[in-house]
Design an enzyme around this catalytic site. Sequence first.
Site, PDB file in Angstrom:
ATOM      1  N   HIS A  40       1.815 -48.359 -10.610  1.00  0.00           N
ATOM      2  CA  HIS A  40       3.165 -47.947 -11.010  1.00  0.00           C
ATOM      3  C   HIS A  40       3.219 -46.506 -11.491  1.00  0.00           C
ATOM      4  O   HIS A  40       4.291 -45.923 -11.598  1.00  0.00           O
ATOM      5  CB  HIS A  40       3.724 -48.889 -12.078  1.00  0.00           C
ATOM      6  CG  HIS A  40       3.158 -48.715 -13.453  1.00  0.00           C
ATOM      7  ND1 HIS A  40       2.144 -49.515 -13.945  1.00  0.00           N
ATOM      8  CD2 HIS A  40       3.460 -47.856 -14.451  1.00  0.00           C
ATOM      9  CE1 HIS A  40       1.858 -49.141 -15.182  1.00  0.00           C
ATOM     10  NE2 HIS A  40       2.646 -48.135 -15.515  1.00  0.00           N
TER      11      HIS A  40
ATOM     12  N   GLN B  76       2.854 -47.118 -24.550  1.00  0.00           N
ATOM     13  CA  GLN B  76       3.465 -46.215 -23.587  1.00  0.00           C
ATOM     14  C   GLN B  76       2.674 -44.907 -23.488  1.00  0.00           C
ATOM     15  O   GLN B  76       2.390 -44.263 -24.478  1.00  0.00           O
ATOM     16  CB  GLN B  76       4.915 -45.913 -23.987  1.00  0.00           C
ATOM     17  CG  GLN B  76       5.871 -47.051 -23.690  1.00  0.00           C
ATOM     18  CD  GLN B  76       5.767 -48.161 -24.686  1.00  0.00           C
ATOM     19  OE1 GLN B  76       5.319 -47.945 -25.796  1.00  0.00           O
ATOM     20  NE2 GLN B  76       6.175 -49.361 -24.309  1.00  0.00           N
ATOM     21  N   GLY B  77       2.344 -44.509 -22.265  1.00  0.00           N
ATOM     22  CA  GLY B  77       1.557 -43.311 -22.024  1.00  0.00           C
ATOM     23  C   GLY B  77       0.110 -43.597 -21.694  1.00  0.00           C
ATOM     24  O   GLY B  77      -0.625 -42.700 -21.282  1.00  0.00           O
ATOM     25  N   ASP B  78      -0.339 -44.870 -21.888  1.00  0.00           N
ATOM     26  CA  ASP B  78      -1.729 -45.230 -21.608  1.00  0.00           C
ATOM     27  C   ASP B  78      -1.912 -45.844 -20.225  1.00  0.00           C
ATOM     28  O   ASP B  78      -3.038 -46.148 -19.826  1.00  0.00           O
ATOM     29  CB  ASP B  78      -2.241 -46.220 -22.669  1.00  0.00           C
ATOM     30  CG  ASP B  78      -2.345 -45.583 -24.045  1.00  0.00           C
ATOM     31  OD1 ASP B  78      -2.764 -44.416 -24.109  1.00  0.00           O
ATOM     32  OD2 ASP B  78      -1.993 -46.240 -25.039  1.00  0.00           O
ATOM     33  N   SER B  79      -0.814 -46.073 -19.479  1.00  0.00           N
ATOM     34  CA  SER B  79      -0.891 -46.719 -18.170  1.00  0.00           C
ATOM     35  C   SER B  79      -1.996 -46.144 -17.305  1.00  0.00           C
ATOM     36  O   SER B  79      -2.194 -44.924 -17.231  1.00  0.00           O
ATOM     37  CB  SER B  79       0.431 -46.543 -17.424  1.00  0.00           C
ATOM     38  OG  SER B  79       1.349 -47.517 -17.775  1.00  0.00           O
TER      39      SER B  79
ATOM     40  N   ASP C 227      -1.471 -54.221  -9.806  1.00  0.00           N
ATOM     41  CA  ASP C 227      -1.080 -52.878 -10.250  1.00  0.00           C
ATOM     42  C   ASP C 227      -2.304 -51.965 -10.278  1.00  0.00           C
ATOM     43  O   ASP C 227      -2.884 -51.698 -11.327  1.00  0.00           O
ATOM     44  CB  ASP C 227      -0.433 -52.978 -11.632  1.00  0.00           C
ATOM     45  CG  ASP C 227       0.187 -51.682 -12.097  1.00  0.00           C
ATOM     46  OD1 ASP C 227       0.341 -50.768 -11.270  1.00  0.00           O
ATOM     47  OD2 ASP C 227       0.530 -51.593 -13.296  1.00  0.00           O
TER      48      ASP C 227
END
Length: 569
Positions: free
Chosen positions: A131, A282-285, A187
Amino acid sequence: MTAGSSPMWAARSEFCMKSLDIEGCVRLGVSAPPGRRAPSRLPSRVSLKFLPKAAVERRMRRVTMVLAALVATLVGAAGGQAATTGTVAPRIVGGTTASPTDAPWQALVLPGQFLCGGSILDATHVVTAAHCVYDTTDNDAVSSPDEIRVYGGVSDRRQLTGGSVQRVTVISVAIKPDFDPVAFSNDAAVLTLQAPGFSFNGDSVKPIALDDVGHDPSFSDNLQISGWGSTAAQAAGGTNPPTLSNTLQVISDLHKASCAPYGGIDTTIQICAGTLGKDACQGDSGGPLAQSISGTWRLVGIISWGVGCATAQYPGVYTRVAGPDVHAFLVNPTARAETVPVNTSAPVVTGTPAVGGVLSCAAGAWSSGHATEMSFVAADGTVLSTSGSLTVPASVAGSTVTCTVTYANFSGTTTARSAPVAIPAPVPVPVATPPAVITPPPTSTAPQGLPVIPADTRAPTAKVTSARCRGASCVLKLSVSDPQPSSGLARVSVSVTTSYRTSCVRKGKRRSCTKTTRKTLKARATGTGTYTVSTGRLRKGTHVFSVAAADQAGNRQSRAVKVTRRTSR
């Protein structure tokens, strides 16, 4: 981590991944429902993904970097934490500040304006989340390699030159072919780098080995995550803005957790981990979930999504590297050519097959992909509805209707049909011999014994739930409701009027002037009562979108919904 909420932010979280793509993930808005959006202009790339109403809310763990700066400004303006990079909390959710040598396989992945992580497999390959590099604003395309920046040996993401930092060039992007951008399963993506790629001469940049196929950590094993994501714990449905870390953060005592709170998780391709106060956010994906096994660090998972961050109820969800199918893709991402979706079980129509009755369409079973179109069609080919439901019109009495479903993946589309469903004709009323005595006329004009079917006199209503522009194109998300009794939706009309500055010759002199153009757009059904409109390339200027719906009875929305957006190029 700790974090406070700001009155400037209000949100209704929808289906999101473990990144922060704010309009799609935690829909931004200072005051406007149904979500939250930036007070003026959002970053160019957003992603809206929704599940059925009964599905659990999910939050992406990718973050828009421009948005992070906007959040800091807003919080500072509200009298909270100062809007400077030096005041960001010094750790991810429950983590500690680290150096690149603590997680030398950690890569910083910057797809466009997003912030993601990655894992260095070897000198020319980096693993990240699908993603992170899946562009929903460009017909669900894979991001171009030249849009993605990748770094290794990074401690402070503000310092991307000098020291141990290495920048590499991405030459190709491979997304796991069966990645589902609706359910966010499979993913995983692999970025191939231009040779020679990373240098492993020092201790700050090193590759990590893949986990063995079938390996499953115990609930007591220590797992490690790392990244530059939000440092603010977030409850399910929480409204806190992201608080990004400038320096690399590491959690070394994370534990595997049960995926039961989510329901429906496929543990052959996904694994859950996290405890109260410790989680990716959020931001670690795309970053690593790693484990030291017999002295060798191995990549166990890829940071993907979760409900909130660091909550007791919901752990983080990771793509499971030990899954045979996931592992095979990561080892050889170019060897798995996918075919178009195959329908393995035909769509099924349920409901009341009678005039005035309501029918629903189930998509059936598919080998891969996600639904892009669903419609009901009469026996003569007339489209009766472009959604998953139909109020049966009188025009098909004595005939049949069929539901068609179109599925798409990266290789193409496939359409399947349900079995025809018969709609019975009205039962004729027998003609009786008139009695000798003349009787008063009946009080009702309807044939005796048959119900009076109410007329459809109310128009459907179309609404714009989201309008986002990136570069020279825009994407609109629509919802359409049609009050009962309904003859069925006929069409959704969308147009865009563009005003742009140009030069004109007036009285023999060339002057600056404003011109307008008008273009009709197509609304594509994405589910029951939901549509997507993609504009393609637009001129630089101001665009007024007009949306209205009409039903089979000829009722048309009296006042079109209008939204205005600008494109910068």
